[in-house]
Design an enzyme around this catalytic site. Structure first.
Site, PDB file in Angstrom:
ATOM      1  N   GLU A 132       0.911  -1.348   0.006  1.00  0.00           N
ATOM      2  CA  GLU A 132      -0.170   0.033   0.101  1.00  0.00           C
ATOM      3  C   GLU A 132       0.862   1.243   0.087  1.00  0.00           C
ATOM      4  O   GLU A 132       0.456   2.237   0.826  1.00  0.00           O
ATOM      5  CB  GLU A 132      -1.122  -0.224   1.445  1.00  0.00           C
ATOM      6  CG  GLU A 132      -1.975  -1.164   1.213  1.00  0.00           C
ATOM      7  CD  GLU A 132      -2.881  -1.358   2.506  1.00  0.00           C
ATOM      8  OE1 GLU A 132      -2.803  -0.357   3.312  1.00  0.00           O
ATOM      9  OE2 GLU A 132      -3.576  -2.412   2.330  1.00  0.00           O
ATOM     10  N   ASN A 180       2.209  -5.253  -3.092  1.00  0.00           N
ATOM     11  CA  ASN A 180       0.702  -5.597  -2.764  1.00  0.00           C
ATOM     12  C   ASN A 180      -0.176  -4.333  -2.618  1.00  0.00           C
ATOM     13  O   ASN A 180       0.331  -3.206  -1.774  1.00  0.00           O
ATOM     14  CB  ASN A 180       0.672  -6.469  -1.580  1.00  0.00           C
ATOM     15  CG  ASN A 180      -0.640  -7.112  -1.144  1.00  0.00           C
ATOM     16  OD1 ASN A 180      -0.971  -7.735  -1.988  1.00  0.00           O
ATOM     17  ND2 ASN A 180      -1.113  -6.633  -0.150  1.00  0.00           N
ATOM     18  N   HIS A 216     -10.734  -6.066  -2.445  1.00  0.00           N
ATOM     19  CA  HIS A 216     -11.712  -5.845  -1.625  1.00  0.00           C
ATOM     20  C   HIS A 216     -12.791  -5.341  -2.203  1.00  0.00           C
ATOM     21  O   HIS A 216     -12.796  -3.967  -2.504  1.00  0.00           O
ATOM     22  CB  HIS A 216     -11.105  -4.894  -0.327  1.00  0.00           C
ATOM     23  CG  HIS A 216     -10.251  -5.510   0.539  1.00  0.00           C
ATOM     24  ND1 HIS A 216     -10.426  -6.652   1.222  1.00  0.00           N
ATOM     25  CD2 HIS A 216      -8.874  -5.331   0.684  1.00  0.00           C
ATOM     26  CE1 HIS A 216      -9.283  -7.009   1.985  1.00  0.00           C
ATOM     27  NE2 HIS A 216      -8.431  -6.130   1.631  1.00  0.00           N
ATOM     28  N   GLU A 248      -6.338 -10.577  -1.032  1.00  0.00           N
ATOM     29  CA  GLU A 248      -7.112 -10.339   0.182  1.00  0.00           C
ATOM     30  C   GLU A 248      -8.701 -10.217  -0.319  1.00  0.00           C
ATOM     31  O   GLU A 248      -9.312  -9.388   0.406  1.00  0.00           O
ATOM     32  CB  GLU A 248      -6.591  -9.166   0.669  1.00  0.00           C
ATOM     33  CG  GLU A 248      -5.459  -8.970   1.137  1.00  0.00           C
ATOM     34  CD  GLU A 248      -4.821  -7.522   1.915  1.00  0.00           C
ATOM     35  OE1 GLU A 248      -5.749  -6.920   2.274  1.00  0.00           O
ATOM     36  OE2 GLU A 248      -3.680  -7.500   2.020  1.00  0.00           O
ATOM     37  N   ASP A 250     -12.624 -10.288  -0.401  1.00  0.00           N
ATOM     38  CA  ASP A 250     -13.865 -10.207   0.012  1.00  0.00           C
ATOM     39  C   ASP A 250     -14.837  -9.326  -0.652  1.00  0.00           C
ATOM     40  O   ASP A 250     -14.443  -8.531  -1.391  1.00  0.00           O
ATOM     41  CB  ASP A 250     -13.584 -10.051   1.605  1.00  0.00           C
ATOM     42  CG  ASP A 250     -12.846  -8.774   1.925  1.00  0.00           C
ATOM     43  OD1 ASP A 250     -12.713  -7.714   1.212  1.00  0.00           O
ATOM     44  OD2 ASP A 250     -12.419  -8.671   3.129  1.00  0.00           O
TER      45      ASP A 250
END
Ligand code: 9MR
Length: 330
Positions: A132, A180, A216, A248, A250
């Protein structure tokens, strides 16, 4: 047939983050070991957790949670993935609230990467080296490692990221090194900036092996334009001759009603289908697997949740079934 069996037939890793605290729950351990062939600590390898005290302290590191998760993964014949060396968040007060010179901070980070990478060398097959580092507009995020005060390379843009990758390669030559980030799943100013960095690194032989896309998502991702943009984006990174992983995933809901669960399943299906069509996508990982343990309800103060493949009682949701079908049909 389990997710991991179906994924393994395709040569794909299917992962989840793991919380060390939840490893005391038999259901959690049983389902994670049965359904996934990759595990990554949700928090336990982050700087502030694994390195909570300054180096002059007799006991600067706490490996307990990270060790437990790596052990869990290896015992269940899962790949262990590392997250992360360099991040602006969860750094630990001893780094952020005391004044270090850039030179001191550079030594802190070098020694941190050396200690952690060496400890898990041969066990952790891939690391998020930097997490990030970009803002949504494509500029570099101001962080303790970059320019507040930074490790001394701030005037050279992504040079501090490059240095972090070089340290990681030096201390574990066999692990795969990833950048990432979130909100760079589609083609947008942030993914453009990451793309330019990776292209530059590849041109100059800076050691980078892959990019992790956090993924996400929400129900508003369920439209053809967004999905097409994700597909083109992942493909352009793969075309840089690097591996691509979903790290990650979701899909947050506002309520677990039947219609929302069906749309959620459709988004998971679509992302899996896109990934299965790009050979350089080597792993798809969700950020947890049961709605009982997910960062989203806490982060959204209860406004959103129900984002994962199993409900809070470990019953499978439509998303699980659609993914399994998609893997089997591919
Ligand atoms: O899921 C993690 C949550 O338990 C922590 O409180 C949070 C702290 O910032 O980090 C969450 O994980 C994040 C991951 O490390 C990086 N990408 C975003 C994830 C969700 O916030």
């Amino acid at each position: 047939m389990t997710l991991r069996d179906a994924a393994a037939k395709r040569g794909l890793l299917i992962g989840t983050c793991i919380s060390a605290a939840a490893l005391t729950e038999p259901d959690y351990v049983e389902v994670a070991g049965r359904e996934f062939n990759q595990a990554e600590p949700e928090n336990e390898m982050k700087f502030g957790v694994i390195h909570p005290r300054r180096d002059t302290n007799p006991n600067p590191y706490d490996f307990s949670g990270a060790d437990a998760i790596v052990e869990f993964a290896l015992q269940h014949n899962m790949k262990a993935r590392g997250h992360c060396f360099v991040w602006h968040s969860q750094v630990g007060d001893w780094v952020t609230s005391t004044s270090h010179t850039p030179d001191e901070l550079s030594k802190v980070l070098d020694s941190h990467i050396q200690t952690v990478a060496s400890r898990y060398a041969g066990k952790v097959y891939a690391w998020d080296v930097v997490n990030e580092a970009f803002e949504e507009d494509g500029s570099l995020r101001h962080t303790v490692w970059y320019d507040e005060p930074g490790i001394g390379l701030a005037e050279n843009g992504t040079a501090y990221i490059e240095q972090s990758f070089r340290w990681a390669r030096q201390y574990d030559p066999s692990t795969a090194l990833y950048y990432n980030d979130y909100s760079c799943d589609t083609i947008n100013p942030k993914s453009d900036a990451v793309y330019e960095m990776v292209k530059d690194f590849k041109t100059r032989n800076v050691p980078i092996d892959g990019v992790g896309f956090q993924m996400h998502l929400h129900l508003d991702s369920n439209n053809p334009a967004t999905l097409e943009s994700i597909k083109q984006n992942l493909q352009r990174f793969a075309d840089l001759d690097i591996d691509v992983q979903i790290t990650e995933m979701d899909v947050a809901l506002e309520s677990p009603d039947e219609d929302s669960l069906a749309q959620q399943a459709e988004i998971y299906r679509a992302i899996f289908e896109i990934c299965l069509g790009i050979p350089r996508v080597t792993a798809i990982q969700t950020w947890g697997f049961t709605d009982k343990h997910s960062w989203i309800p806490g982060f959204t103060k209860g406004q959103k949740g129900w984002a994962l493949l199993l409900d809070e009682h470990y019953a499978v949701k439509p998303a699980y079934t659609r993914i399994l079908e998609t893997l089997q049909a591919s």
